[in-house]
Write a protein that holds these residues in place. Structure first.
Motif, mmCIF file in Angstrom:
data_model
loop_
_atom_site.group_PDB
_atom_site.id
_atom_site.type_symbol
_atom_site.label_atom_id
_atom_site.label_comp_id
_atom_site.label_asym_id
_atom_site.label_seq_id
_atom_site.Cartn_x
_atom_site.Cartn_y
_atom_site.Cartn_z
ATOM 1 N N PHE A 166 0.851 -1.195 0.000
ATOM 2 C CA PHE A 166 0.000 0.000 0.000
ATOM 3 C C PHE A 166 0.885 1.242 0.000
ATOM 4 C CE2 PHE A 166 -2.466 -3.034 2.861
ATOM 5 C CZ PHE A 166 -3.192 -3.578 1.808
ATOM 6 N N GLY A 167 1.035 1.887 -1.142
ATOM 7 C CA GLY A 167 1.845 3.105 -1.213
ATOM 8 C C GLY A 167 3.281 2.799 -1.575
ATOM 9 N N THR A 168 3.649 3.006 -2.832
ATOM 10 C CA THR A 168 4.970 2.632 -3.342
ATOM 11 C C THR A 168 6.087 3.471 -2.742
ATOM 12 O OG1 THR A 168 3.933 2.026 -5.440
ATOM 13 C CG2 THR A 168 6.317 2.340 -5.461
ATOM 14 N N LEU A 169 7.201 2.795 -2.438
ATOM 15 C CA LEU A 169 8.447 3.461 -2.076
ATOM 16 C C LEU A 169 9.490 3.125 -3.135
ATOM 17 C CD1 LEU A 169 8.842 2.868 1.790
ATOM 18 C CD2 LEU A 169 8.589 5.078 0.644
ATOM 19 N N ASP A 170 10.289 4.120 -3.536
ATOM 20 C CA ASP A 170 11.371 3.873 -4.496
ATOM 21 C C ASP A 170 12.353 2.851 -3.932
ATOM 22 O OD1 ASP A 170 10.292 5.702 -6.191
ATOM 23 O OD2 ASP A 170 11.701 7.320 -5.694
ATOM 24 N N PRO A 171 13.113 2.166 -4.816
ATOM 25 C CA PRO A 171 14.121 1.201 -4.332
ATOM 26 C C PRO A 171 15.102 1.802 -3.320
ATOM 27 C CG PRO A 171 13.820 0.938 -6.681
ATOM 28 C CD PRO A 171 13.020 2.159 -6.292
ATOM 29 N N ASN A 172 15.491 3.066 -3.527
ATOM 30 C CA ASN A 172 16.475 3.674 -2.616
ATOM 31 C C ASN A 172 15.837 4.368 -1.416
ATOM 32 O OD1 ASN A 172 15.364 5.763 -4.041
ATOM 33 N ND2 ASN A 172 17.310 6.762 -4.549
ATOM 34 N N ALA A 173 14.522 4.181 -1.232
ATOM 35 C CA ALA A 173 13.832 4.737 -0.059
ATOM 36 C C ALA A 173 13.576 3.631 0.952
ATOM 37 C CB ALA A 173 12.525 5.386 -0.474
ATOM 38 N N THR A 174 13.467 4.010 2.223
ATOM 39 C CA THR A 174 13.230 3.043 3.297
ATOM 40 C C THR A 174 11.998 3.468 4.094
ATOM 41 O OG1 THR A 174 14.602 4.240 4.910
ATOM 42 C CG2 THR A 174 15.724 2.639 3.490
ATOM 43 N N GLY A 175 11.596 2.592 5.026
ATOM 44 C CA GLY A 175 10.545 2.985 5.957
ATOM 45 C C GLY A 175 9.235 2.235 5.812
ATOM 46 N N GLU A 230 18.822 10.671 0.665
ATOM 47 C CA GLU A 230 18.127 9.625 1.430
ATOM 48 C C GLU A 230 16.681 10.029 1.641
ATOM 49 O OE1 GLU A 230 19.813 7.760 4.878
ATOM 50 O OE2 GLU A 230 21.843 8.352 4.316
ATOM 51 N N LEU A 231 15.804 9.013 1.674
ATOM 52 C CA LEU A 231 14.391 9.263 1.936
ATOM 53 C C LEU A 231 13.844 8.122 2.784
ATOM 54 C CD1 LEU A 231 11.838 11.006 1.326
ATOM 55 C CD2 LEU A 231 11.385 9.455 -0.583
ATOM 56 N N ARG A 232 13.159 8.487 3.851
ATOM 57 C CA ARG A 232 12.562 7.490 4.738
ATOM 58 C C ARG A 232 11.127 7.886 5.047
ATOM 59 N NH1 ARG A 232 13.539 3.248 7.769
ATOM 60 N NH2 ARG A 232 12.486 2.949 9.756
ATOM 61 N N ARG A 233 10.184 6.944 4.813
ATOM 62 C CA ARG A 233 8.791 7.194 5.188
ATOM 63 C C ARG A 233 8.616 6.807 6.644
ATOM 64 N NH1 ARG A 233 4.820 5.530 0.822
ATOM 65 N NH2 ARG A 233 5.008 3.379 1.516
ATOM 66 N N THR A 234 8.214 7.751 7.453
ATOM 67 C CA THR A 234 8.084 7.518 8.893
ATOM 68 C C THR A 234 6.639 7.305 9.339
ATOM 69 O OG1 THR A 234 8.153 9.928 9.155
ATOM 70 C CG2 THR A 234 10.201 8.729 9.530
ATOM 71 N N ARG A 235 5.685 7.645 8.443
ATOM 72 C CA ARG A 235 4.278 7.434 8.777
ATOM 73 C C ARG A 235 3.452 7.306 7.512
ATOM 74 N NH1 ARG A 235 -0.009 10.575 8.946
ATOM 75 N NH2 ARG A 235 1.190 12.516 8.712
ATOM 76 N N GLU A 236 2.463 6.400 7.549
ATOM 77 C CA GLU A 236 1.466 6.290 6.483
ATOM 78 C C GLU A 236 0.113 6.131 7.153
ATOM 79 O OE1 GLU A 236 0.278 3.550 2.593
ATOM 80 O OE2 GLU A 236 2.310 3.480 3.390
ATOM 81 N N GLY A 237 -0.780 7.099 6.913
ATOM 82 C CA GLY A 237 -2.018 7.101 7.677
ATOM 83 C C GLY A 237 -1.674 7.278 9.149
ATOM 84 N N ILE A 295 -0.150 4.718 10.785
ATOM 85 C CA ILE A 295 0.874 3.692 11.022
ATOM 86 C C ILE A 295 2.249 4.360 11.045
ATOM 87 C CG2 ILE A 295 1.983 1.623 10.102
ATOM 88 C CD1 ILE A 295 -0.756 0.965 8.780
ATOM 89 N N THR A 296 2.981 4.170 12.130
ATOM 90 C CA THR A 296 4.288 4.808 12.271
ATOM 91 C C THR A 296 5.417 3.784 12.157
ATOM 92 O OG1 THR A 296 4.430 4.521 14.678
ATOM 93 C CG2 THR A 296 3.251 6.469 13.863
ATOM 94 N N GLU A 297 6.633 4.299 11.958
ATOM 95 C CA GLU A 297 7.797 3.425 11.804
ATOM 96 C C GLU A 297 8.049 2.572 13.060
ATOM 97 O OE1 GLU A 297 11.470 5.581 11.309
ATOM 98 O OE2 GLU A 297 10.793 7.212 12.622
ATOM 99 N N ASP A 298 7.597 3.033 14.221
ATOM 100 C CA ASP A 298 7.789 2.270 15.457
ATOM 101 C C ASP A 298 7.006 0.954 15.457
ATOM 102 O OD1 ASP A 298 9.352 4.347 16.385
ATOM 103 O OD2 ASP A 298 7.708 5.308 17.460
ATOM 104 N N GLU A 299 5.999 0.851 14.592
ATOM 105 C CA GLU A 299 5.154 -0.345 14.541
ATOM 106 C C GLU A 299 5.606 -1.360 13.492
ATOM 107 O OE1 GLU A 299 0.738 0.919 15.344
ATOM 108 O OE2 GLU A 299 1.652 2.446 14.069
ATOM 109 N N THR A 300 6.650 -1.025 12.744
ATOM 110 C CA THR A 300 7.057 -1.881 11.639
ATOM 111 C C THR A 300 7.947 -3.041 12.094
ATOM 112 O OG1 THR A 300 8.964 -0.473 11.143
ATOM 113 C CG2 THR A 300 6.906 -0.020 9.957
ATOM 114 N N SER A 301 8.062 -4.024 11.208
ATOM 115 C CA SER A 301 8.930 -5.198 11.423
ATOM 116 C C SER A 301 9.867 -5.330 10.225
ATOM 117 C CB SER A 301 8.095 -6.476 11.528
ATOM 118 O OG SER A 301 7.091 -6.365 12.514
ATOM 119 N N THR A 302 11.015 -5.915 10.445
ATOM 120 C CA THR A 302 11.908 -6.164 9.320
ATOM 121 C C THR A 302 11.423 -7.395 8.561
ATOM 122 O OG1 THR A 302 13.384 -7.646 10.546
ATOM 123 C CG2 THR A 302 13.861 -5.265 10.660
ATOM 124 N N LEU A 303 11.880 -7.549 7.340
ATOM 125 C CA LEU A 303 11.540 -8.736 6.558
ATOM 126 C C LEU A 303 11.971 -10.000 7.288
ATOM 127 C CD1 LEU A 303 12.556 -7.418 3.049
ATOM 128 C CD2 LEU A 303 10.261 -8.123 3.700
#
Length: 318
Positions: free
Chosen positions: A63-72, A184-191, A193-201
């Protein structure tokens, strides 16, 4: 935080439906989501595909594309959980970005230049984007300078969905009369949902392996019900007696409402939920909150149904 207003007191029968967070792991894998902290390198589609393969799923979708060189923050829907794409992909976003200018600029000058982007901006999507390259307007709700060090600029921006930070940085360079590029670009929130709630692959894959060995603790920490993806939407909670009708595709009449949140405007996308918090449908409001509270008629027209019609019994006359 939106306030709730009770139109008509109503209780929910525990024999039907379930509180979203108490669903089984099997249900969450069939209609849920994972919140990935996307790493640098792969595309959003590659991350989604990798999850599908590793979790033995039929379908996934980000949900919501991030570029290959972007994180978050990159939410990924699982199986039928992908169907809430319209609600979450179009949600507001927050980013932290690092830009580099060809010439060092004064901190106050950079601060004022960034501030000028607050409000509605005209942008043409970059050449590498997947959308048509036509000028369009997107709003910046808040933007601030975090740090300037020599030619490097660190900033934060809260913006409407579809806003390109890469274009913002190009335009920033123009305002500063120099060339600027995104480092550098990092998405820290979507809606909500914040980065603190995320999990690594790796967290997600390890949790799935533990689950296959009979352990649920880890996978429950990374799996989320689809309701996680509608937190940012205004909500209308319906009586048990109205759930089946809505789940069968009937538009929501105001008499079926038990309670609703304030601030709903006509044409807003809203989430129609049960009194247990389950998503029944996404809809388009046909009344304001005030009208829903007191008027009769169609409160919202359905856009998509997300609950099995058999979950709650029929309660209306044929």
């Amino acid at each position: 935080m939106a306030e709730w207003y009770v139109r008509q007191e109503s209780e929910t029968n525990p024999d039907f439906g379930s509180i979203p967070e108490k669903r089984s792991v099997e249900e969450l894998l069939e209609k849920g989501m994972v919140l990935i902290d996307k790493p640098f390198g792969p595309t959003s589609n590659q991350v989604s595909t990798w999850i599908k393969e590793e979790l033995d799923l039929k379908k996934t979708g980000h949900f919501g594309t991030l570029d290959p060189n972007a994180t978050g923050v990159l939410p990924v829907g699982l199986n039928s959980g992908t169907r809430i794409n319209d609600a979450l992909a179009k949600a507001d976003k927050e980013y932290i970005f690092e830009a580099e200018t060809e010439e060092a600029k004064d901190k106050q000058e950079v601060k004022e230049a960034l501030k000028s982007f607050r409000g509605v901006n005209k942008q043409v999507p970059p050449e590498k984007s997947a959308v048509k390259r036509e000028e369009r307007e997107r709003e910046v709700y808040d933007i601030e300078l975090l740090e300037v060090e020599d030619r490097k600029i660190l900033g934060r921006v809260e913006c409407e969905s579809g806003f390109y930070v890469r274009v913002l940085i190009d335009q920033l360079g123009e305002k500063l009369d120099t060339e600027a590029s995104m480092k550098e670009l990092r998405r820290t929130r979507e809606g909500d949902i914040t980065e603190d709630e995320t999990s690594t692959l790796q967290d997600v894959v390890d949790a799935y392996h533990f689950y296959n060995e009979g352990r649920e603790k880890e996978i429950r920490e990374v799996l989320h019900p689809i309701e996680k993806g509608i937190q940012h939407l205004k909500k209308i909670a319906v009586k048990d007696s109205a759930v089946n009708a809505v789940a069968n595709g009937a538009d929501l009449g105001s008499t079926g409402i038990s309670k609703l949140q304030d601030g709903i405007k006509e044409d807003d996308m809203v989430a129609v939920i049960t009194l247990k918090g389950e998503l029944v449908a996404l809809a388009e409001a046909r009344m304001t909150s005030e009208q829903m509270y007191s008027a009769e008629g169609t409160a919202a027209e359905l856009q998509s149904v997300h609950m099995d019609p058999e979950t709650y019994p029929k309660r209306w006359k044929q």
